[in-house]
Motif scaffolding. Structure first.
Motif, PDB file in Angstrom:
ATOM      1  N   PRO A  15       0.829  -1.210   0.000  1.00 50.59           N
ATOM      2  CA  PRO A  15       0.000   0.000   0.000  1.00 50.59           C
ATOM      3  C   PRO A  15       0.863   1.259   0.000  1.00 50.59           C
ATOM      4  CG  PRO A  15       0.065  -0.954   2.194  1.00 50.59           C
ATOM      5  CD  PRO A  15       0.741  -1.937   1.292  1.00 50.59           C
ATOM      6  N   ASN A  16       0.274   2.342  -0.526  1.00 46.01           N
ATOM      7  CA  ASN A  16       1.047   3.588  -0.589  1.00 46.01           C
ATOM      8  C   ASN A  16       0.148   4.801  -0.382  1.00 46.01           C
ATOM      9  OD1 ASN A  16       3.562   4.882  -0.895  1.00 46.01           O
ATOM     10  ND2 ASN A  16       3.110   5.405  -3.015  1.00 46.01           N
ATOM     11  N   GLN A  17      -0.752   4.668   0.593  1.00 47.92           N
ATOM     12  CA  GLN A  17      -1.668   5.747   0.925  1.00 47.92           C
ATOM     13  C   GLN A  17      -1.550   6.093   2.406  1.00 47.92           C
ATOM     14  OE1 GLN A  17      -3.877   7.420  -1.043  1.00 47.92           O
ATOM     15  NE2 GLN A  17      -4.252   6.143  -2.837  1.00 47.92           N
ATOM     16  N   HIS A  18      -1.749   7.375   2.729  1.00 48.68           N
ATOM     17  CA  HIS A  18      -1.818   7.864   4.107  1.00 48.68           C
ATOM     18  C   HIS A  18      -0.589   7.414   4.912  1.00 48.68           C
ATOM     19  CE1 HIS A  18      -3.695   9.834   7.402  1.00 48.68           C
ATOM     20  NE2 HIS A  18      -4.015   8.738   8.062  1.00 48.68           N
ATOM     21  N   GLN A  19      -0.751   6.579   5.937  1.00 47.91           N
ATOM     22  CA  GLN A  19       0.373   6.216   6.800  1.00 47.91           C
ATOM     23  C   GLN A  19       1.364   5.255   6.134  1.00 47.91           C
ATOM     24  OE1 GLN A  19      -1.432   4.892  10.480  1.00 47.91           O
ATOM     25  NE2 GLN A  19      -1.989   6.974  11.094  1.00 47.91           N
ATOM     26  N   TYR A  20       1.027   4.759   4.956  1.00 46.49           N
ATOM     27  CA  TYR A  20       1.939   3.888   4.213  1.00 46.49           C
ATOM     28  C   TYR A  20       2.657   4.634   3.094  1.00 46.49           C
ATOM     29  CZ  TYR A  20      -0.284  -0.059   6.565  1.00 46.49           C
ATOM     30  OH  TYR A  20      -0.748  -0.941   7.510  1.00 46.49           O
ATOM     31  N   LEU A  21       2.313   5.894   2.897  1.00 45.29           N
ATOM     32  CA  LEU A  21       2.871   6.667   1.791  1.00 45.29           C
ATOM     33  C   LEU A  21       4.387   6.785   1.915  1.00 45.29           C
ATOM     34  CD1 LEU A  21       2.347   8.404  -0.742  1.00 45.29           C
ATOM     35  CD2 LEU A  21       2.063  10.372   0.784  1.00 45.29           C
ATOM     36  N   ASN A  22       5.096   6.236   0.921  1.00 42.92           N
ATOM     37  CA  ASN A  22       6.570   6.291   0.894  1.00 42.92           C
ATOM     38  C   ASN A  22       7.197   5.777   2.183  1.00 42.92           C
ATOM     39  OD1 ASN A  22       6.479   7.512  -1.693  1.00 42.92           O
ATOM     40  ND2 ASN A  22       6.197   9.527  -0.746  1.00 42.92           N
ATOM     41  N   ASN A  23       6.537   4.810   2.806  1.00 39.16           N
ATOM     42  CA  ASN A  23       7.008   4.275   4.088  1.00 39.16           C
ATOM     43  C   ASN A  23       7.234   2.775   3.949  1.00 39.16           C
ATOM     44  OD1 ASN A  23       7.428   3.524   6.790  1.00 39.16           O
ATOM     45  ND2 ASN A  23       6.029   5.114   7.538  1.00 39.16           N
ATOM     46  N   LEU A  24       8.421   2.398   3.503  1.00 37.90           N
ATOM     47  CA  LEU A  24       8.732   0.997   3.257  1.00 37.90           C
ATOM     48  C   LEU A  24       8.719   0.173   4.534  1.00 37.90           C
ATOM     49  CD1 LEU A  24      11.599   1.329   0.612  1.00 37.90           C
ATOM     50  CD2 LEU A  24       9.179   0.818   0.219  1.00 37.90           C
ATOM     51  N   ALA A  25       9.094   0.774   5.639  1.00 37.14           N
ATOM     52  CA  ALA A  25       9.122   0.046   6.913  1.00 37.14           C
ATOM     53  C   ALA A  25       7.713  -0.343   7.349  1.00 37.14           C
ATOM     54  CB  ALA A  25       9.791   0.896   7.989  1.00 37.14           C
ATOM     55  N   THR A  26       6.763   0.583   7.192  1.00 40.62           N
ATOM     56  CA  THR A  26       5.372   0.292   7.562  1.00 40.62           C
ATOM     57  C   THR A  26       4.779  -0.752   6.632  1.00 40.62           C
ATOM     58  OG1 THR A  26       5.166   2.582   8.329  1.00 40.62           O
ATOM     59  CG2 THR A  26       3.138   1.343   8.086  1.00 40.62           C
ATOM     60  N   GLN A  27       5.119  -0.659   5.341  1.00 40.04           N
ATOM     61  CA  GLN A  27       4.669  -1.677   4.389  1.00 40.04           C
ATOM     62  C   GLN A  27       5.197  -3.049   4.775  1.00 40.04           C
ATOM     63  OE1 GLN A  27       5.590  -0.752   0.309  1.00 40.04           O
ATOM     64  NE2 GLN A  27       4.677   1.287   0.401  1.00 40.04           N
ATOM     65  N   ALA A  28       6.496  -3.118   5.082  1.00 41.96           N
ATOM     66  CA  ALA A  28       7.123  -4.391   5.436  1.00 41.96           C
ATOM     67  C   ALA A  28       6.510  -4.979   6.705  1.00 41.96           C
ATOM     68  CB  ALA A  28       8.628  -4.201   5.616  1.00 41.96           C
ATOM     69  N   ASN A  29       6.186  -4.107   7.641  1.00 44.99           N
ATOM     70  CA  ASN A  29       5.575  -4.579   8.888  1.00 44.99           C
ATOM     71  C   ASN A  29       4.188  -5.155   8.619  1.00 44.99           C
ATOM     72  OD1 ASN A  29       5.486  -4.686  11.943  1.00 44.99           O
ATOM     73  ND2 ASN A  29       3.682  -3.426  11.531  1.00 44.99           N
ATOM     74  N   PHE A  30       3.413  -4.512   7.722  1.00 43.01           N
ATOM     75  CA  PHE A  30       2.085  -5.040   7.408  1.00 43.01           C
ATOM     76  C   PHE A  30       2.192  -6.443   6.813  1.00 43.01           C
ATOM     77  CE2 PHE A  30      -1.313  -5.843   4.334  1.00 43.01           C
ATOM     78  CZ  PHE A  30      -2.391  -5.829   5.197  1.00 43.01           C
ATOM     79  N   VAL A  31       3.131  -6.618   5.889  1.00 35.84           N
ATOM     80  CA  VAL A  31       3.326  -7.932   5.274  1.00 35.84           C
ATOM     81  C   VAL A  31       3.694  -8.970   6.335  1.00 35.84           C
ATOM     82  CG1 VAL A  31       4.783  -9.268   3.706  1.00 35.84           C
ATOM     83  CG2 VAL A  31       3.957  -7.012   3.011  1.00 35.84           C
ATOM     84  N   LYS A  32       4.580  -8.586   7.241  1.00 37.38           N
ATOM     85  CA  LYS A  32       5.048  -9.512   8.278  1.00 37.38           C
ATOM     86  C   LYS A  32       3.923  -9.944   9.212  1.00 37.38           C
ATOM     87  CE  LYS A  32       8.343  -9.826  12.126  1.00 37.38           C
ATOM     88  NZ  LYS A  32       9.409  -9.101  12.900  1.00 37.38           N
ATOM     89  N   VAL A  33       3.162  -8.971   9.707  1.00 37.29           N
ATOM     90  CA  VAL A  33       2.132  -9.301  10.704  1.00 37.29           C
ATOM     91  C   VAL A  33       0.893  -9.918  10.074  1.00 37.29           C
ATOM     92  CG1 VAL A  33       2.940  -7.514  12.291  1.00 37.29           C
ATOM     93  CG2 VAL A  33       1.111  -6.968  10.668  1.00 37.29           C
ATOM     94  N   SER A  34       0.788  -9.876   8.744  1.00 38.13           N
ATOM     95  CA  SER A  34      -0.368 -10.449   8.055  1.00 38.13           C
ATOM     96  C   SER A  34      -0.086 -11.853   7.521  1.00 38.13           C
ATOM     97  CB  SER A  34      -0.795  -9.540   6.897  1.00 38.13           C
ATOM     98  OG  SER A  34      -1.099  -8.235   7.344  1.00 38.13           O
ATOM     99  N   GLN A  35       1.162 -12.285   7.594  1.00 37.42           N
ATOM    100  CA  GLN A  35       1.568 -13.548   6.977  1.00 37.42           C
ATOM    101  C   GLN A  35       0.762 -14.736   7.491  1.00 37.42           C
ATOM    102  OE1 GLN A  35       4.156 -13.524   4.530  1.00 37.42           O
ATOM    103  NE2 GLN A  35       3.184 -15.481   4.067  1.00 37.42           N
ATOM    104  N   ASN A  36       0.532 -14.795   8.787  1.00 36.61           N
ATOM    105  CA  ASN A  36      -0.210 -15.928   9.350  1.00 36.61           C
ATOM    106  C   ASN A  36      -1.627 -16.007   8.809  1.00 36.61           C
ATOM    107  OD1 ASN A  36       1.907 -16.902  10.868  1.00 36.61           O
ATOM    108  ND2 ASN A  36       1.317 -15.808  12.734  1.00 36.61           N
ATOM    109  N   LEU A  37      -2.266 -14.850   8.625  1.00 35.36           N
ATOM    110  CA  LEU A  37      -3.621 -14.852   8.077  1.00 35.36           C
ATOM    111  C   LEU A  37      -3.630 -15.362   6.645  1.00 35.36           C
ATOM    112  CD1 LEU A  37      -5.046 -11.520   9.535  1.00 35.36           C
ATOM    113  CD2 LEU A  37      -6.044 -13.787   9.825  1.00 35.36           C
TER     114      LEU A  37
END
Length: 318
Positions: free
Chosen positions: A63-85
């Protein structure tokens, strides 16, 4: 097949979860949700609801909107914490948006991150060559190709298989203020081409593709309710607006009921065009009981009604 594109804000997520909890017939529904808030609790509850009910849901993992805009660390964290789902539910489909800076190597890295799992590619002004796109099409792992807002060349589009292509466009004519809306206007007729020119149609419901977060005290309260035009079978939208439009006069509850009375009167007079679902019933109940549930619920009702309407039309219930 209908594939609404939703930003993962509270009202959107609650609308989707309500569709599951109400046991709505979701035949033909394939939503796309894009995270916009770094707190993943809401989107994870929605993912879990769709996964447990074995309903398909595409989740954008870059994602690249709002709190994810140009924020690779936040993107990477979302992928990590969503992996189990993603691992736990086969119907949850990781999505990857291909833009002007995306390389074929990036696409390969995404595919390798989800080995053996069906995934989805989204195209928003892709710089990939026709050969690269054609190569990606051969990967059985890629279940669907979502084209956003015509941001793809004719040559690139020709390489995508029609039976896996979803065409998503913004059909909502967004205005600056609620008080600027009035009357009825054309929304789309693209649903008539589903199964012919492409696999599914997508839209940004009645919120539009421009992301707007928050909002202050409203001048007017409005609802944008889609319906099937009985003469053409096209989808139109009617805008219902409160009588009072001055933010310094009256309160939001009074304005909501002013708007809702108009909405209910019109829906009741044209049942073959608006249909009937839990959102329209909610408006009806609010009018009959002179109650309301707040502005976020008003937004949730509109989104949920639009999804219900599109499914009713595509499944020939309306």
């Amino acid at each position: 097949m209908y594939s609404p594109y939703l930003y993962a804000r509270a009202s959107e997520l609650l609308a989707l979860r309500s569709l599951i909890s109400e046991k709505t017939d979701l035949t033909g529904l394939l939503p796309v949700i894009e995270p916009v808030i770094s707190d993943t609790s809401g989107i994870h509850r929605c993912m879990d609801a769709f996964g447990n009910d074995k309903k398909p849901l595409i989740v954008v993992t870059n994602p690249n909107q709002h709190q994810y805009l140009n924020n690779l660390a936040t993107q990477a964290n979302f992928v990590k914490v969503s992996q189990n789902l993603f691992n736990s539910h086969t119907t949850l489909l990781p999505g990857y948006c291909i833009g002007s800076t995306t390389t074929q190597k990036d696409v390969g890295a995404f595919l390798n991150q989800y080995p053996g799992k069906n995934v989805v590619l989204l195209y928003n002004n892709p710089a990939l060559s026709e050969v690269q796109i054609q190569t990606n099409v051969t990967f059985n792992q890629i279940l669907f190709h979502v084209v956003l807002n015509d941001k793809i060349s004719t040559a690139q589009l020709s390489k995508l298989p029609k039976n896996k292509t979803i065409i998503t466009q913004d059909f909502f004519n967004k205005l600056d203020r609620n008080t600027d809306y009035s009357g009825k206007e054309f929304f789309t007729d693209k649903h008539k081409s589903v199964g012919k020119d492409f696999y599914a149609i997508g839209d940004y419901t009645i919120t539009g593709k421009k992301l707007e977060m928050g909002g202050g005290k409203p001048g007017a309260v409005a609802s944008h309710i889609t319906y099937k035009n009985s003469n053409t079978s096209d989808i139109w939208v009617e805008h219902f607006v409160s009588d009072e439009t001055d933010r310094n006069i009256s309160d939001a509850e009074t304005k909501f009921l002013e708007m809702a009375r108009k909405l209910v009167r019109q829906v009741r007079s044209l049942p073959a065009e608006f249909g009937w679902n839990s959102s329209l019933k909610a408006y009806d109940d609010h009018v009959n009981q002179s109650t309301w549930s707040g502005l976020p619920k008003n937004k949730e009702y509109q989104i949920k009604h639009h999804i219900n309407l599109m499914l009713d039309v595509l499944n020939k219930r309306l």
